[in-house]
Scaffold this motif. Structure first.
Motif, PDB file in Angstrom:
ATOM      1  N   LYS A 102      25.843 -26.269  -9.958  1.00  0.00           N
ATOM      2  CA  LYS A 102      25.778 -27.057  -8.728  1.00  0.00           C
ATOM      3  C   LYS A 102      24.417 -26.634  -7.924  1.00  0.00           C
ATOM      4  CE  LYS A 102      29.101 -25.286  -6.824  1.00  0.00           C
ATOM      5  NZ  LYS A 102      30.534 -24.784  -6.235  1.00  0.00           N
ATOM      6  N   HIS A 103      23.654 -27.631  -7.173  1.00  0.00           N
ATOM      7  CA  HIS A 103      22.804 -27.591  -6.324  1.00  0.00           C
ATOM      8  C   HIS A 103      23.075 -27.309  -4.847  1.00  0.00           C
ATOM      9  CE1 HIS A 103      20.541 -29.652  -9.821  1.00  0.00           C
ATOM     10  NE2 HIS A 103      21.000 -28.433 -10.305  1.00  0.00           N
ATOM     11  N   ASN A 104      22.105 -26.870  -4.218  1.00  0.00           N
ATOM     12  CA  ASN A 104      22.230 -27.123  -2.503  1.00  0.00           C
ATOM     13  C   ASN A 104      21.424 -28.344  -2.126  1.00  0.00           C
ATOM     14  OD1 ASN A 104      19.644 -26.555  -2.434  1.00  0.00           O
ATOM     15  ND2 ASN A 104      19.891 -24.445  -1.604  1.00  0.00           N
ATOM     16  N   ASN A 105      21.363 -28.636  -1.018  1.00  0.00           N
ATOM     17  CA  ASN A 105      20.551 -29.822  -0.624  1.00  0.00           C
ATOM     18  C   ASN A 105      18.983 -29.721  -0.941  1.00  0.00           C
ATOM     19  OD1 ASN A 105      23.004 -30.797   0.545  1.00  0.00           O
ATOM     20  ND2 ASN A 105      22.840 -30.007   2.576  1.00  0.00           N
ATOM     21  N   HIS A 106      18.464 -28.724  -1.438  1.00  0.00           N
ATOM     22  CA  HIS A 106      17.347 -28.496  -1.624  1.00  0.00           C
ATOM     23  C   HIS A 106      16.919 -28.289  -3.207  1.00  0.00           C
ATOM     24  CE1 HIS A 106      16.467 -28.070   2.696  1.00  0.00           C
ATOM     25  NE2 HIS A 106      17.330 -26.800   2.862  1.00  0.00           N
ATOM     26  N   GLY A 107      17.926 -28.544  -3.924  1.00  0.00           N
ATOM     27  CA  GLY A 107      17.894 -28.718  -5.160  1.00  0.00           C
ATOM     28  C   GLY A 107      17.594 -27.223  -5.615  1.00  0.00           C
ATOM     29  N   GLN A 108      18.304 -26.371  -5.429  1.00  0.00           N
ATOM     30  CA  GLN A 108      18.140 -24.910  -5.686  1.00  0.00           C
ATOM     31  C   GLN A 108      19.593 -24.482  -6.110  1.00  0.00           C
ATOM     32  OE1 GLN A 108      16.612 -23.382  -1.749  1.00  0.00           O
ATOM     33  NE2 GLN A 108      14.475 -23.063  -2.857  1.00  0.00           N
ATOM     34  N   ILE A 109      19.563 -23.044  -6.897  1.00  0.00           N
ATOM     35  CA  ILE A 109      20.722 -22.866  -7.638  1.00  0.00           C
ATOM     36  C   ILE A 109      20.878 -21.208  -6.850  1.00  0.00           C
ATOM     37  CG2 ILE A 109      21.949 -21.809  -9.380  1.00  0.00           C
ATOM     38  CD1 ILE A 109      20.450 -23.850 -11.183  1.00  0.00           C
ATOM     39  N   SER A 110      21.938 -20.974  -6.422  1.00  0.00           N
ATOM     40  CA  SER A 110      22.291 -19.534  -5.626  1.00  0.00           C
ATOM     41  C   SER A 110      22.605 -18.725  -6.842  1.00  0.00           C
ATOM     42  CB  SER A 110      23.158 -19.664  -4.700  1.00  0.00           C
ATOM     43  OG  SER A 110      24.669 -19.939  -5.163  1.00  0.00           O
ATOM     44  N   PHE A 111      22.840 -17.213  -6.627  1.00  0.00           N
ATOM     45  CA  PHE A 111      22.965 -16.416  -7.587  1.00  0.00           C
ATOM     46  C   PHE A 111      24.555 -16.399  -7.948  1.00  0.00           C
ATOM     47  CE2 PHE A 111      25.142 -12.260  -8.534  1.00  0.00           C
ATOM     48  CZ  PHE A 111      24.728 -12.080  -9.834  1.00  0.00           C
ATOM     49  N   GLN A 112      25.491 -17.135  -6.987  1.00  0.00           N
ATOM     50  CA  GLN A 112      26.806 -17.051  -7.505  1.00  0.00           C
ATOM     51  C   GLN A 112      27.296 -18.517  -8.085  1.00  0.00           C
ATOM     52  OE1 GLN A 112      25.817 -17.014  -4.243  1.00  0.00           O
ATOM     53  NE2 GLN A 112      26.931 -18.724  -3.023  1.00  0.00           N
ATOM     54  N   ASP A 113      26.421 -19.508  -7.767  1.00  0.00           N
ATOM     55  CA  ASP A 113      26.718 -20.543  -8.611  1.00  0.00           C
ATOM     56  C   ASP A 113      26.168 -20.369 -10.197  1.00  0.00           C
ATOM     57  OD1 ASP A 113      27.387 -22.034  -6.699  1.00  0.00           O
ATOM     58  OD2 ASP A 113      25.661 -22.849  -6.021  1.00  0.00           O
ATOM     59  N   PHE A 114      25.021 -19.656 -10.275  1.00  0.00           N
ATOM     60  CA  PHE A 114      24.328 -19.192 -11.388  1.00  0.00           C
ATOM     61  C   PHE A 114      25.460 -18.485 -12.191  1.00  0.00           C
ATOM     62  CE2 PHE A 114      22.337 -15.697 -13.740  1.00  0.00           C
ATOM     63  CZ  PHE A 114      21.740 -16.436 -14.768  1.00  0.00           C
ATOM     64  N   LEU A 115      25.924 -17.414 -11.644  1.00  0.00           N
ATOM     65  CA  LEU A 115      26.794 -16.590 -12.199  1.00  0.00           C
ATOM     66  C   LEU A 115      27.965 -17.170 -12.889  1.00  0.00           C
ATOM     67  CD1 LEU A 115      27.306 -13.562 -12.884  1.00  0.00           C
ATOM     68  CD2 LEU A 115      28.691 -13.324 -10.875  1.00  0.00           C
ATOM     69  N   GLY A 116      28.552 -18.320 -11.973  1.00  0.00           N
ATOM     70  CA  GLY A 116      29.655 -19.079 -12.351  1.00  0.00           C
ATOM     71  C   GLY A 116      29.739 -19.790 -13.549  1.00  0.00           C
ATOM     72  N   ALA A 117      28.321 -20.331 -13.683  1.00  0.00           N
ATOM     73  CA  ALA A 117      27.936 -21.248 -14.806  1.00  0.00           C
ATOM     74  C   ALA A 117      27.821 -20.363 -16.095  1.00  0.00           C
ATOM     75  CB  ALA A 117      26.986 -22.002 -14.624  1.00  0.00           C
ATOM     76  N   LEU A 118      27.393 -19.151 -15.848  1.00  0.00           N
ATOM     77  CA  LEU A 118      27.041 -18.390 -17.059  1.00  0.00           C
ATOM     78  C   LEU A 118      28.461 -17.802 -17.754  1.00  0.00           C
ATOM     79  CD1 LEU A 118      24.962 -16.942 -18.867  1.00  0.00           C
ATOM     80  CD2 LEU A 118      24.818 -15.063 -17.149  1.00  0.00           C
ATOM     81  N   SER A 119      29.238 -17.532 -16.702  1.00  0.00           N
ATOM     82  CA  SER A 119      30.437 -16.986 -16.946  1.00  0.00           C
ATOM     83  C   SER A 119      31.303 -18.190 -17.873  1.00  0.00           C
ATOM     84  CB  SER A 119      31.452 -16.785 -15.817  1.00  0.00           C
ATOM     85  OG  SER A 119      32.675 -16.429 -16.051  1.00  0.00           O
ATOM     86  N   THR A 120      31.051 -19.343 -17.560  1.00  0.00           N
ATOM     87  CA  THR A 120      31.870 -20.414 -18.072  1.00  0.00           C
ATOM     88  C   THR A 120      31.202 -20.539 -19.514  1.00  0.00           C
ATOM     89  OG1 THR A 120      32.576 -21.417 -16.014  1.00  0.00           O
ATOM     90  CG2 THR A 120      32.613 -22.880 -18.257  1.00  0.00           C
ATOM     91  N   VAL A 121      29.992 -20.635 -19.595  1.00  0.00           N
ATOM     92  CA  VAL A 121      29.325 -21.043 -21.028  1.00  0.00           C
ATOM     93  C   VAL A 121      29.627 -19.872 -21.698  1.00  0.00           C
ATOM     94  CG1 VAL A 121      27.092 -21.274 -21.793  1.00  0.00           C
ATOM     95  CG2 VAL A 121      27.547 -22.663 -19.925  1.00  0.00           C
ATOM     96  N   SER A 122      29.377 -18.497 -21.330  1.00  0.00           N
ATOM     97  CA  SER A 122      29.494 -17.497 -22.280  1.00  0.00           C
ATOM     98  C   SER A 122      30.993 -16.926 -22.318  1.00  0.00           C
ATOM     99  CB  SER A 122      28.637 -16.191 -21.729  1.00  0.00           C
ATOM    100  OG  SER A 122      29.165 -16.031 -20.744  1.00  0.00           O
ATOM    101  N   ARG A 123      31.897 -17.082 -21.592  1.00  0.00           N
ATOM    102  CA  ARG A 123      33.032 -16.177 -21.772  1.00  0.00           C
ATOM    103  C   ARG A 123      34.233 -17.266 -21.379  1.00  0.00           C
ATOM    104  NH1 ARG A 123      31.616 -10.300 -19.804  1.00  0.00           N
ATOM    105  NH2 ARG A 123      30.059  -9.837 -21.469  1.00  0.00           N
ATOM    106  N   GLY A 124      33.927 -18.545 -20.907  1.00  0.00           N
ATOM    107  CA  GLY A 124      35.047 -19.338 -20.747  1.00  0.00           C
ATOM    108  C   GLY A 124      35.927 -19.887 -21.868  1.00  0.00           C
TER     109      GLY A 124
END
Length: 246
Positions: A102-124
């Motif tokens: 998920k990106h913000n309007n500036h095409g950037q990823i925040s820490f919580q979005d990064f962590l959420g995706a990493l959680s899904t990919v690694s431990r989902g």
């Protein structure tokens, strides 16, 4: 590959600051970052991801070193992948992975979005990982994977692995592999793969299910960064191995 590339964030550690523990320093940094880009509180992150409080602190420690502003854009994300796969060109695959966040309007990823995706990919769950893989290959996000989309992503993986891999990747390897695998997954032969068809294909192959189960991130606790991956490592770390491995 997501787990392999961005586990770099969890591999770096600073020396403790004088007069306080490293954990306290990280929590201070986290509080400062809250003011900077307003991430979710640490306790909430432990509830919304599959990481412990200590693991989140460890991941954040590496994240803030790579992304001191608390955000990462696509170019920064590509730089991280490039460091792990210097023998090839990781930029296009990093682009596809970045677009699953998920990106913000500036095409950037925040820490919580990064962590959420990493959680899904690694431990989902297997279903959650399968959904992420489908989203990776569904480049235009229309709910279907076409042969051209699969070829684009598989080609990007081979470009990232480089020509030092074993067995060596030839120019037609990606196209030949996609021709073979696409028709196996596209059960109704309509030229497009649905999430249901992908799930059905995966359910018939125990090795694919096992490979999904092994997509867990290595959270390094040592102070020295991991050694650069070898060609043999490259062969076994890309995601999803079930769709791109020759």
């Amino acid at each position: 590959m997501l787990s392999s590339g961005i586990s770099r964030f969890a591999s770096k550690q600073d020396a403790p600051s004088p007069g306080g523990s490293k954990q306290e320093d990280d929590m201070d940094d986290f509080s400062l970052s809250v003011q900077r880009y307003r991430p979710e509180e640490l306790d909430k992150l432990t509830r919304t991801t599959k990481f412990t409080r200590k693991e989140i602190q460890l991941i954040y420690r590496g994240f803030k070193q790579e992304c001191p502003t608390g955000m990462v854009d696509e170019e920064g994300f590509k730089d991280i992948f490039t460091q792990f796969f210097p023998q090839g060109d990781a930029s296009q695959y990093a682009h596809y992975v970045f677009n699953t966040f998920k990106h913000n309007n500036h095409g950037q990823i925040s820490f919580q979005d990064f962590l959420g995706a990493l959680s899904t990919v690694s431990r989902g769950t297997t279903q959650e990982k399968l959904q992420w893989i489908f989203g990776l290959y569904d480049v235009n996000n229309d709910g279907l994977i076409t042969k051209s989309e699969m070829l684009d992503v598989v080609s990007a993986i081979y470009e990232m692995l480089g020509r030092s891999t074993e067995p060596q990747v030839e120019d037609r390897t990606a196209k030949d592999h996609v021709e073979k695998i696409f028709h196996l997954i596209d059960s109704n032969k309509d030229g497009a793969i649905t999430i249901e068809e992908l799930a059905e294909w995966v359910s018939r192959d125990e090795t694919i299910i096992q490979s999904l189960a092994m997509m867990d991130t290595v959270l390094y606790t040592r102070k020295d960064p991991p050694a650069p991956p070898t060609a043999q490592t490259h062969r076994h770390t890309h995601t999803p191995p079930s769709l791109a491995q020759p």
